[in-house]
Design an enzyme around this catalytic site. Structure first.
Site, short mmCIF file in Angstrom:
data_model
loop_
_atom_site.label_atom_id
_atom_site.label_comp_id
_atom_site.label_asym_id
_atom_site.label_seq_id
_atom_site.Cartn_x
_atom_site.Cartn_y
_atom_site.Cartn_z
CB VAL A 1 -23.95 0.08 -5.12
CG1 VAL A 1 -25.25 0.91 -4.84
CG2 VAL A 1 -24.44 -1.44 -5.33
N PRO B 1 -16.67 -4.07 0.05
CG PRO B 1 -16.82 -3.66 2.19
CD PRO B 1 -15.96 -3.63 1.11
N GLY C 1 -19.23 -3.08 -3.29
CA GLY C 1 -19.18 -3.41 -4.46
C GLY C 1 -19.37 -2.18 -5.45
CE1 TYR D 1 -3.25 -2.74 -0.01
CE2 TYR D 1 -3.81 -2.28 2.20
CZ TYR D 1 -4.11 -3.01 1.02
OH TYR D 1 -4.91 -3.92 0.89
#
Length: 290
Positions: free
Chosen positions: A208, A204, A206, A49
Site C-alpha cells: 500500500v 503486514p 503489503g 539480518y
C-alpha cells in the site's frame, strides 16, 4: 501447542542494523524500551539480518538496557547461507543439517545475550532438508532448554506437514497482508488452524505504501473514507484487517518510527466491521467476492 505467549504485534528487527536504519547501540536500546512500553514485547530476528550482525547488536543493547529476560520474547531463524564476508559461502544456499541447526542456535544465543530463544524457526524450505535430522536437532535443543517452541518460515502446507510428522510445529511465518492474501485462499491458513499452528505475518502492510498501482490507488481511496469512520490511519487499519482473521495471525511490524508504533498498537483494540473488512479485500482483488 505453543508454550510461549507472544505479544499481539511483533517488532521485526530486520532493518534495525546495517541493512537499513543502522541504529546505534543506544538507539537500539531505546527502541527495545519503546516497544515494551507499547506492549510489543516480542522481537523477531534471523541469523542473517545485517549480514549476520544484527543479533549481536541487539544483544548488546538488550544487555545494556538491564530489562528482565522474562519481560520479552525472542524469535530467531536459521538456514539461509548468504554470500558475505562473514561466511565462507560461494553461493547462496540452505543448510538444515543437525549439526548446523544446533551450532546456529548456540551462536544466536551468544549474540542475543540469552540462555534461550522463545521461538526458533527454519527460515526457508530447502529441497534437501531431512525431516528426521531436523527433528533430532529440535528435540535436542528443546531438551537442553535452548529453545522453547519450534516453527517454520515461508513453508507451504505440504512442506510443513513433512516436518510436522517428525516434530511439533507451533508457528509458520508467512507473507500475509491485504495486498498479499494468498495464504487465506490457497489453504495455508486453513491448514494452520486445523493443526494448531500460529501464523506470523511478515510485511503486514503489503504494498500500500510502497507501490503506486491500480490496486494501491483503490485501497488508498477506500482508506480515506475509513479514516473518517475509525479515526485511524491506513497502516493501523491494515493490521486490524489481519488481526480479524480467525487464524489468529500475529503481524510483524518493522517500523522504528515511534509515532507509527504507537498508532499500530491501536489495531489490537479495534473491532473492524465485517463489511469494511470485505471492502478492503474487494478493493485489493479489484472485484467482488464470488
Amino acid at each position: 501447542m505453543s508454550k510461549t505467549v507472544l505479544s499481539p504485534i511483533i517488532s521485526g528487527t530486520m532493518n534495525w542494523g546495517i541493512w537499513d536504519k543502522n541504529l546505534t547501540p543506544k538507539e537500539m536500546e531505546n527502541m527495545i524500551q519503546i516497544c515494551i512500553e507499547n506492549k510489543i514485547t516480542t522481537f523477531d530476528h534471523a541469523d542473517i539480518y545485517g549480514d549476520y550482525t544484527t543479533e549481536a547488536d541487539f544483544g548488546k543493547a538488550f544487555k545494556a538496557s538491564k530489562i528482565s529476560r522474562e519481560k520479552l520474547q525472542l524469535i530467531t531463524k536459521c538456514g539461509i547461507q548468504l554470500v558475505t564476508p562473514n561466511r565462507n559461502n560461494t553461493i547462496k544456499h540452505y543448510d538444515y543439517s543437525k549439526d548446523y541447526i544446533i551450532w546456529s542456535v548456540e551462536e544466536s544465543l551468544k549474540k542475543l545475550k540469552t540462555d534461550y530463544v522463545d521461538v526458533f524457526l527454519l527460515h526457508r524450505p530447502s529441497p534437501l532438508m531431512q525431516a528426521d535430522e531436523i527433528a533430532e536437532a529440535v528435540e535436542k535443543l528443546k531438551a537442553e532448554g535452548k529453545i522453547i517452541d519450534f516453527g517454520l518460515s515461508n513453508f507451504t502446507s505440504s512442506q510443513t506437514e513433512l516436518i510436522r510428522q517428525k516434530t511439533e510445529v507451533s508457528y509458520n511465518q508467512v507473507q500475509f497482508s491485504a495486498t498479499h492474501f494468498e495464504p487465506m485462499v490457497d489453504g495455508s491458513l486453513d491448514y494452520m488452524q486445523t493443526n494448531g499452528i500460529r501464523p506470523l505475518s511478515w510485511n503486514p502492510l503489503g504494498t500500500v505504501f510502497r507501490e503506486d498501482t491500480k490496486k494501491t490507488r483503490r485501497l488508498k481511496k477506500l482508506f480515506s473514507t475509513l479514516l473518517e469512520k475509525y479515526h485511524l490511519g491506513a497502516d493501523t487499519l491494515l493490521l486490524a484487517w489481519i488481526l480479524k482473521h480467525p487464524a489468529n495471525v500475529i503481524p510483524i511490524a518493522g517500523t522504528v518510527n515511534v509515532a507509527r508504533i504507537q498508532s499500530l498498537v491501536k489495531a489490537v483494540e479495534l473491532e473492524m466491521e465485517k463489511e469494511d473488512w470485505f471492502a478492503i479485500w474487494t478493493e485489493s482483488m479489484g472485484d467482488d467476492v464470488a
